[in-house]
Design a protein around this motif. Structure first.
Motif: not given
Length: 109
Positions: A6-13, A66-68, A72-76, A90-94
């Motif tokens: 999720y972070l990878k695609v968001m950072e890469n737009k 500055k994504a961290v 598996d389901v939480n990121a800042e 961001a909290t992901l629900e699978k």
């Protein structure tokens, strides 16, 4: 890990890659724009996610930095809404299979 993807695609737009992470009825609920005086974003469905973020990324209305990945389901990250910066979580629900995202909740941290 799903949060890393999720972070990878968001950072890469990558709006197509973002939509591909969601199940057909996936949704994004983003409450961070409220601090800017905008309504929260509630985007439902894989196709709507693709179209919404195509617009937001292409015209520079949204980005993250500055994504961290916390697990598996939480990121800042720091989210930019037309230059208005918010430290967000961001909290992901699978999905039931665990392979796709059913819902992402984004809130100010």
């Amino acid at each position: 890990m799903l949060a890393e993807e999720y972070l990878k695609v968001m950072e890469n737009k990558d709006y197509e890659g973002l939509a591909a992470l969601f199940d057909t009825n996936g949704s994004i609920n983003d409450y961070c724009p409220n601090g800017k005086g905008e309504a929260a974003y509630h985007v439902y469905g894989k196709e709507a996610i693709n179209m919404f973020f195509r617009n937001r990324f292409t015209f520079g209305h949204f980005s993250i930095s500055k994504a961290v990945c916390l697990d598996d389901v939480n990121a800042e990250f720091v989210a930019s809404y037309d230059g208005y910066l918010v430290f967000a979580k961001a909290t992901l629900e699978k999905s039931p299979t665990g392979e796709k995202i059913r819902r992402v909740q984004i809130r100010p941290r």
